[in-house]
Design a protein around this motif. Structure first.
Motif, short mmCIF file in Angstrom:
data_model
loop_
_atom_site.label_atom_id
_atom_site.label_comp_id
_atom_site.label_asym_id
_atom_site.label_seq_id
_atom_site.Cartn_x
_atom_site.Cartn_y
_atom_site.Cartn_z
N LYS A 197 0.85 -1.18 0.00
CA LYS A 197 0.00 0.00 0.00
C LYS A 197 0.88 1.23 0.00
N ALA A 246 -1.83 8.11 -0.81
CA ALA A 246 -2.29 8.86 -1.97
C ALA A 246 -1.27 9.96 -2.27
N LYS A 288 -3.32 3.72 -2.12
CA LYS A 288 -3.43 2.73 -3.20
C LYS A 288 -2.97 1.38 -2.68
N TYR A 289 -3.76 0.36 -2.91
CA TYR A 289 -3.43 -1.00 -2.46
C TYR A 289 -3.25 -1.89 -3.67
N TRP A 290 -2.33 -2.83 -3.59
CA TRP A 290 -2.22 -3.87 -4.61
C TRP A 290 -1.66 -5.12 -3.97
N LYS A 309 -9.78 -5.40 1.60
CA LYS A 309 -9.40 -5.71 0.22
C LYS A 309 -9.33 -7.22 -0.03
#
Length: 134
Positions: free
Chosen positions: A2, A5, A18-20, A90
Motif C-alpha cells: 500500500k 495517496a 493505493k493498495y495492490w 481488500k
C-alpha cells in the motif's frame, strides 16, 4: 503493498491509499516471504516472551522497505504486528476460507487441550493471555 495517496502521508484506505496484491510467488515478494516464513517466524513468539504459544489465527506483519542489500535486492524492516485490527477490506473474498480455517483450528485445539489437560494435572496454557490493567 500500500502507498499513500499522492501528497499524503497516511497509507490507510480511508485516506485514499493505493493498495495492490502480489501472488506469493511473484518476484517482487518471494524473497521477503521466504525469509520471513522460513527463517524469522520461529523467532516471533519467543521474542514476545511466549515461546510455547502459537501465532494468532488472524494477524498481519507490516514491513517498511529498507536499503538495497549488497546484491541490489530490496530489504525490509518489520514495522509492526497486528492482530487486533487486521485490515481485510481488500480481501473480503477470503472470508469463507478464513472462517473454515478458524473452525478447523478451534476443533483441533479443543481436542489438543482435552488431551493436554488429561496428561497435565496443572492444566493447559490459557487461551487468552492476561490483559494489562489500565
Amino acid at each position: 503493498r500500500k502507498r499513500p495517496a499522492d501528497g499524503g502521508i497516511s497509507a490507510t484506505l480511508a485516506a485514499g491509499a493505493k493498495y495492490w496484491s502480489y501472488d506469493p510467488h511473484a518476484p517482487e515478494v518471494v524473497d521477503l516471504i521466504d525469509s520471513f516464513i522460513n527463517h524469522d517466524m520461529a523467532k516471533v513468539m519467543p521474542a514476545l516472551g511466549l515461546p510455547n504459544m502459537p501465532v494468532p489465527l488472524i494477524w498481519t506483519a507490516d514491513f517498511i522497505m529498507g536499503d538495497k542489500n549488497a546484491g541490489g535486492k530490496d530489504t525490509y524492516l518489520l514495522g509492526e504486528f497486528n492482530c487486533s485490527c487486521v485490515g481485510i477490506t481488500k480481501q473480503l473474498h477470503l472470508c469463507g476460507k478464513v472462517a473454515e480455517a478458524a473452525i478447523s483450528l478451534a476443533k483441533e485445539g479443543q481436542v489438543h487441550l482435552r488431551k493436554e489437560a488429561a496428561a497435565d494435572p496443572v492444566g493447559p496454557l490459557p487461551i487468552l493471555l492476561p490483559q494489562p490493567e489500565r
